[in-house]
Design a protein around this motif. Structure first.
Motif, PDB file in Angstrom:
ATOM      1  N   ARG B 226       0.821  -1.209   0.000  1.00  0.00           N
ATOM      2  CA  ARG B 226       0.000   0.000   0.000  1.00  0.00           C
ATOM      3  C   ARG B 226       0.844   1.244   0.000  1.00  0.00           C
ATOM      4  NH1 ARG B 226      -4.976  -0.114   3.878  1.00  0.00           N
ATOM      5  NH2 ARG B 226      -5.780  -2.190   3.396  1.00  0.00           N
ATOM      6  N   VAL B 229       2.261   1.754  -3.445  1.00  0.00           N
ATOM      7  CA  VAL B 229       1.237   2.257  -4.363  1.00  0.00           C
ATOM      8  C   VAL B 229       1.014   3.754  -4.140  1.00  0.00           C
ATOM      9  CG1 VAL B 229      -1.252   2.220  -4.788  1.00  0.00           C
ATOM     10  CG2 VAL B 229       0.031   0.095  -4.756  1.00  0.00           C
ATOM     11  N   PHE B 232       4.423   5.638  -5.419  1.00  0.00           N
ATOM     12  CA  PHE B 232       4.831   5.579  -6.832  1.00  0.00           C
ATOM     13  C   PHE B 232       4.352   6.768  -7.665  1.00  0.00           C
ATOM     14  CE2 PHE B 232       4.566   3.714 -11.170  1.00  0.00           C
ATOM     15  CZ  PHE B 232       5.925   3.566 -11.365  1.00  0.00           C
ATOM     16  N   PRO B 233       3.071   7.132  -7.601  1.00  0.00           N
ATOM     17  CA  PRO B 233       2.663   8.311  -8.388  1.00  0.00           C
ATOM     18  C   PRO B 233       3.366   9.579  -7.914  1.00  0.00           C
ATOM     19  CG  PRO B 233       0.737   7.171  -7.506  1.00  0.00           C
ATOM     20  CD  PRO B 233       1.932   6.513  -6.914  1.00  0.00           C
ATOM     21  N   TRP B 267      12.572   4.462 -10.578  1.00  0.00           N
ATOM     22  CA  TRP B 267      11.200   4.429 -11.095  1.00  0.00           C
ATOM     23  C   TRP B 267      10.897   3.066 -11.703  1.00  0.00           C
ATOM     24  CZ3 TRP B 267       8.499   3.990 -15.731  1.00  0.00           C
ATOM     25  CH2 TRP B 267       7.174   4.453 -15.706  1.00  0.00           C
ATOM     26  N   VAL B 268      11.840   2.570 -12.500  1.00  0.00           N
ATOM     27  CA  VAL B 268      11.633   1.264 -13.138  1.00  0.00           C
ATOM     28  C   VAL B 268      11.548   0.162 -12.089  1.00  0.00           C
ATOM     29  CG1 VAL B 268      12.721  -0.446 -14.627  1.00  0.00           C
ATOM     30  CG2 VAL B 268      12.667   1.936 -15.320  1.00  0.00           C
ATOM     31  N   VAL B 269      12.410   0.237 -11.078  1.00  0.00           N
ATOM     32  CA  VAL B 269      12.394  -0.819 -10.057  1.00  0.00           C
ATOM     33  C   VAL B 269      11.049  -0.824  -9.330  1.00  0.00           C
ATOM     34  CG1 VAL B 269      13.430  -1.597  -7.905  1.00  0.00           C
ATOM     35  CG2 VAL B 269      14.889  -0.863  -9.779  1.00  0.00           C
ATOM     36  N   ALA B 271       8.174   0.354 -10.471  1.00  0.00           N
ATOM     37  CA  ALA B 271       7.170  -0.143 -11.419  1.00  0.00           C
ATOM     38  C   ALA B 271       7.244  -1.665 -11.449  1.00  0.00           C
ATOM     39  CB  ALA B 271       7.414   0.441 -12.805  1.00  0.00           C
ATOM     40  N   GLY B 272       8.473  -2.182 -11.434  1.00  0.00           N
ATOM     41  CA  GLY B 272       8.662  -3.630 -11.428  1.00  0.00           C
ATOM     42  C   GLY B 272       8.053  -4.256 -10.183  1.00  0.00           C
ATOM     43  N   LEU B 274       5.513  -3.131  -8.367  1.00  0.00           N
ATOM     44  CA  LEU B 274       4.050  -3.145  -8.430  1.00  0.00           C
ATOM     45  C   LEU B 274       3.558  -4.226  -9.389  1.00  0.00           C
ATOM     46  CD1 LEU B 274       3.199   0.651  -8.318  1.00  0.00           C
ATOM     47  CD2 LEU B 274       3.337  -1.010  -6.480  1.00  0.00           C
ATOM     48  N   HIS B 275       4.282  -4.426 -10.488  1.00  0.00           N
ATOM     49  CA  HIS B 275       3.903  -5.501 -11.407  1.00  0.00           C
ATOM     50  C   HIS B 275       4.135  -6.868 -10.776  1.00  0.00           C
ATOM     51  CE1 HIS B 275       3.926  -2.532 -14.754  1.00  0.00           C
ATOM     52  NE2 HIS B 275       2.937  -3.298 -15.140  1.00  0.00           N
ATOM     53  N   THR B 278       1.561  -8.560  -8.730  1.00  0.00           N
ATOM     54  CA  THR B 278       0.380  -9.143  -9.360  1.00  0.00           C
ATOM     55  C   THR B 278       0.752 -10.206 -10.388  1.00  0.00           C
ATOM     56  OG1 THR B 278       0.377  -7.448 -11.048  1.00  0.00           O
ATOM     57  CG2 THR B 278      -0.921  -7.000  -9.088  1.00  0.00           C
ATOM     58  N   THR B 279       2.008 -10.595 -10.440  1.00  0.00           N
ATOM     59  CA  THR B 279       2.412 -11.588 -11.433  1.00  0.00           C
ATOM     60  C   THR B 279       2.631 -12.931 -10.768  1.00  0.00           C
ATOM     61  OG1 THR B 279       3.567  -9.835 -12.596  1.00  0.00           O
ATOM     62  CG2 THR B 279       4.081 -12.078 -13.247  1.00  0.00           C
ATOM     63  N   ALA B 280       1.994 -13.941 -11.323  1.00  0.00           N
ATOM     64  CA  ALA B 280       2.184 -15.276 -10.775  1.00  0.00           C
ATOM     65  C   ALA B 280       3.669 -15.607 -10.815  1.00  0.00           C
ATOM     66  CB  ALA B 280       1.396 -16.280 -11.607  1.00  0.00           C
ATOM     67  N   VAL B 290      12.385  -7.078  -4.694  1.00  0.00           N
ATOM     68  CA  VAL B 290      12.422  -5.960  -5.640  1.00  0.00           C
ATOM     69  C   VAL B 290      12.208  -4.649  -4.879  1.00  0.00           C
ATOM     70  CG1 VAL B 290      11.340  -4.918  -7.657  1.00  0.00           C
ATOM     71  CG2 VAL B 290      11.646  -7.384  -7.562  1.00  0.00           C
TER      72      VAL B 290
END
Ligand code: HEM
Lengths: 545, 319
Positions: B226, B229, B232-233, B267-269, B271-272, B274-275, B278-280, B290
């Protein structure tokens, strides 16, 4: 956007005969295309781009500082050429960086465009039918009501519509059912975010291809026009032609640098006039954080310094007044500066050219015979000069810096030292042949930069939409809610099975409990005066027993 | 613009005071852990999967009230944290008044503000998320270490801003960078604790160890996610605002200056991260790593890029 690859069409059944070479190539291509355009690949490529950027920040880069690269070559004579061959001093313009960048770009397009079409269809389509086993959903419950099935679903539908769900009713095999959905803006935000990323990359690339920038030192009272011949240094994208440069000339009328008591630079301001060549210029003032912006071009003040001014008197009485050249600040705090003055045509022929190399202190003090600067303001300027005579090598065809003498010429004995002195304003040095050089004072110069980047507005717009998409993507939640009515086992009334599926946001269980509670109340209200029979009975699989 | 020496000195005194108050808060939170209820042994499931609920989680929300003494110490710790945060805010306010400018113009002020945002985020979490208070001892211990390091190694005298920083973008860009960094600070600590918790649980879960008193893995993971999230913005905005400022200050909006490069990498890390959540195959442990790497990148960007490399962002005020 989910991370999994988009649903793939079922594999075509294997034909018995060997497929033609063309077909096989096509199948191979398709397989690679699918792999490249999977979201997972895009993320890996984004990571790769970040990793590829690391050497660019740890090793000196030519684009940022040629000097640091030169120093690195001196410090690491064997390693440097190897690194150079791998483009490690030009990481951000290297082919491998471009390769990652382009792959990412293609991957994003291939991944996002089909989703945009799919999402556009989904926005107009009705919410999907309820899953067969509603109780398997992460949040589900059973609600008993004395109302008949359709009437009970009417109540649910009304409650959901008030909460801005889109609702459809269907009659399925297992009974009449209802599907509702809200929050599809989440997916819209997602797509906007990813499309913005593509647009941002495009804008960046456009700026690199068609952009240019040049920098030049301009002394007060002088000016320059926008052409590559005039700049001290410039860099331009591969698609820029010299004739594309916008016709603009800038004159520096006045320059002011202000300092705090502790000599921190407080502001630089330059009064300039600008306009097309030959025309009467418009006046404006530019400064740090406040460039001139005109028709897609920008002019910045990036620094300042001093040009010492000399009068040279030859033995025959010829006087050259106002001989000057900008000296580059070597120390930003005190503006102690270094530079050179080349006087190739004093009339005496190629072997008798004069040159002055020196050190300038805006406020000088002599400490043990060595001149140092203690203040960036020109309170008492002094110079330490070395005067050379001989051949400067300016017409030798080899480029030389305007800010220093060609060390080769000195080494080969073409230039020999003929005098040295520390001079305050008004003092002179007289050479062996009777030539005298007088230090008259200093002029301010400003370091100006001219920039043109046609991509930057695109990049700005793309980053704003990127942020908006990101906010929608992270803050909204997409909820689907399903209900199915079945006749209660004991014959009286209906049992509603409800379930929901939420994407985004953490507390889906609490929200579901709250919503079912409200549905229960609404059902009870509607079925009164008969008091609710049996009450509500949340399914044991529900989150809060 | 002159510096008011009395206020500048007051600011430095408040800095030491904040370290003292935070240290007291650490002691109180440790007392909370020491008197805390020991989770019953059979409840400690050997959670190997990231999302397996672990004892302590449910207990903290729905279980019996924690032992009175422990919760009293927890409240004391939280109260001390709030006092510390007020003193800490005083450091920045007095510095701002002393120099008549926003108090984040050099690395000392920037880092001090980041830690303050971290503390405030923790207080907000401790009030809103049941169980998050149990990480107080760890968060505050890191805060104390960070403050001491900042005071020892990054300290810069109060002084005026250099010309390049005199722009209203200082308020926009640096404030958002401070906010984002501070929130990521708490997020990174939560992910690190999550990893410790998983290791503890997998290793049989010695109920006597202090790690057993951490909130459950699910809570820690949720807190980390949380906050990320949320951050990040803000971080995205900070980088965009930096680019807009760079366009008017440095003549280009992006030039792969070291600080820009590492801001992009961070920023990329994130973003990684947050992805990955949600990635199996990436949920749980790998995702948490990460996030920890992300915090490492942020700290590296602060320290290395300011102190070792040279770039346009050299406003550290260190000699
Ligand atoms: C693309 C442009 C920019 C990016 C990506 C960027 C990125 C960052 C980042 C990541 C930080 C956090 C500090 C840290 O972790 O150490 C930061 C801080 C800061 N930025 Fe920028 N920035 C940009 C432009 C600018 C400009 C144009 C200025 C001023 C002329 C500026 C001034 C500052 C200052 C004063 C700080 C805080 C103090 C410090 O760390 O020393 N930034 N920036």
């Amino acid at each position: 956007m989910t991370i999994e690859a988009p649903p793939r069409p079922a594999e075509a059944p294997q034909p018995a005969a060997r497929p033609s070479a063309g077909r096989r190539a096509w199948a191979l291509w398709l397989r690679w295309w699918r792999r490249l355009t999977a979201m997972r690949t895009a993320i890996v490529l984004l990571f790769l781009l970040a990793v590829a950027a690391i050497p660019g920040s740890l090793l000196p880069q030519r684009a940022l500082s040629q000097d640091n690269v030169r120093q690195y070559y001196l410090d690491h004579p064997t390693l440097a050429p190897v690194l150079d061959r791998l483009y490690l001093f030009d990481v951000f313009s290297s082919p491998w960086f471009a390769a990652v960048y382009l792959l990412l770009f293609v991957s994003l397009i291939g991944c996002v465009v089909p989703r945009v079409a799919e999402h556009a269809r989904a926005l107009r389509a009705a919410p999907p039918p309820a899953p067969r086993r509603l109780l398997r959903l992460p949040d589900s419950a059973g609600l008993a009501t004395p109302l008949a099935g359709p009437a009970a679903l009417d109540v649910v539908e009304e409650e959901l519509r008030v909460r801005r769900f889109r609702v459809v009713r269907r009659s399925g095999a297992a009974g009449e059912e209802l599907s509702a959905e809200k929050g599809s803006w989440k997916e819209t935000g997602n797509l906007v975010f990813h499309l913005s990323l593509v647009a941002l990359l495009l804008g960046l690339a456009g700026g690199k291809l068609w952009g240019y920038e040049g920098s030049i030192l301009v002394t007060e009272g002088q000016g320059f026009c926008n052409s590559f011949q005039q700049y001290d240094t410039y860099s331009a994208g591969p698609l820029v032609e010299g004739s594309d440069l916008s016709p603009l000339c800038v004159d520096l009328e006045d320059f002011r640098a202000e300092y705090e008591e502790d000599l921190t630079a407080a502001s630089y301001t330059a009064d300039i006039s600008y306009g097309p060549p030959g025309a009467e210029g418009r006046r404006t003032t530019i400064g740090v954080n406040d460039p001139l912006r005109t028709g897609g071009d920008r002019v910045y003040v990036t620094g300042h310094g001093y040009s010492p001014r000399f009068t040279v008197t030859l033995p025959d009485g010829t006087v050259f007044e106002g001989v000057s050249a900008p000296f580059l600040p070597a120390d930003q705090g005190t503006l102690a500066s270094e530079g050179a003055l080349k006087l190739p045509d004093l009339g005496a022929g190629v072997e008798d050219q004069l040159a002055v190399e020196g050190f300038l202190a805006p406020t000088g003090v002599l400490q043990g015979g060595v001149l140092t600067s203690i203040d960036p303001r020109p309170l008492s300027p002094q110079v330490a000069v070395l005067v050379y005579r001989g051949y400067l090598g300016l017409d030798s065809g080899l480029p030389q810096s305007v800010y220093s003498l060609d060390a080769d010429q000195v080494e080969r004995g073409n230039l020999t030292e003929v005098g040295r002195a520390n001079l305050a304003v008004g003092e002179s040095i007289t050479l062996d042949d009777g030539t005298s050089i007088t230090f008259d004072g200093v002029d301010q110069f400003a370091a100006l930069q001219f920039s043109h980047d046609p991509g930057q507005v695109w990049v700005l717009v793309a980053s704003i939409t990127l942020l908006a998409g990101l906010l929608a993507l992270l803050l909204l939640r997409r909820e689907r809610f399903f209900a199915r009515a079945t006749a209660a086992a004991d014959g009286g009334g209906t049992v509603l099975t409800v379930g929901s599926l939420t994407r985004g946001g953490g507390d889906s269980a609490e929200r579901f409990t709250e919503l079912t509670g409200e549905l229960r109340t609404a059902l009870a209200d509607r079925s009164s005066p008969t008091p609710p029979a049996g009450g509500a009975d949340p399914h044991p699989g529900g989150p809060h027993p | 613009m002159t510096v008011d020496p009395a206020l500048a000195e007051l600011s430095d005194t408040l800095f030491s005071a904040s370290v003292a108050v935070y240290s007291a808060a650490v002691v109180a939170f440790c007392a909370q852990l020491a008197f805390g209820r020991r989770p019953a042994r059979q409840l400690v499931a050997a959670g190997t999967g990231g999302d397996a609920p672990v004892a302590g989680d449910g207990a903290a929300t729905a279980g019996p009230a924690p032992a009175g003494r422990a919760s009293r110490w927890g409240a004391v710790g939280l109260a001390l944290t709030v006092v510390g945060a007020l003193v800490h805010a005083g450091v920045l306010v007095t510095r701002g008044l002393a120099t008549d400018r926003l108090p984040w113009g050099n690395m000392y002020e920037f880092a001090t503000a980041v830690v303050l945002v971290g503390v405030v985020s923790f207080v907000v979490l401790a009030v809103r998320v049941p169980g998050a208070r149990d990480i107080g001892a760890y968060v505050l211990a890191v805060v104390v270490l960070a403050q001491v390091a900042i005071g020892l190694f990054l300290y810069a005298e109060a002084g005026p801003l250099v010309a390049a920083l005199r722009s209203s973008w200082l308020a926009v860009h640096v404030s958002s960078a401070v906010l984002g960094f501070g929130v990521f600070f708490v997020s990174g600590i939560a992910s690190a604790l999550y990893l410790l918790r998983l290791r503890h649980d997998a290793g049989g879960g010695d109920a006597g160890s202090v790690l057993a008193r951490l909130p459950g893995a699910v809570t820690l993971d949720r807190v980390a996610h949380r906050t990320a999230v949320f951050g990040f913005p803000i971080w995205t905005f900070a980088v965009i605002a930096g680019a807009i400022w760079a366009e008017s200050a440095w003549g280009r909006f992006w030039g792969w200056d070291p600080k820009e490069t590492w801001a992009f990498i961070a920023w990329v890390v994130y973003a990684g991260y947050l992805h990955a959540r949600t990635t199996a195959g990436w949920r749980g442990r790998p995702a948490a790593w990460v996030n920890v790497v992300g915090l490492g990148v942020m700290v590296f960007n602060l320290l290395y890029v300011n102190m070792v490399s040279t770039g346009l962002h050299s406003y550290a005020g260190l000699d």
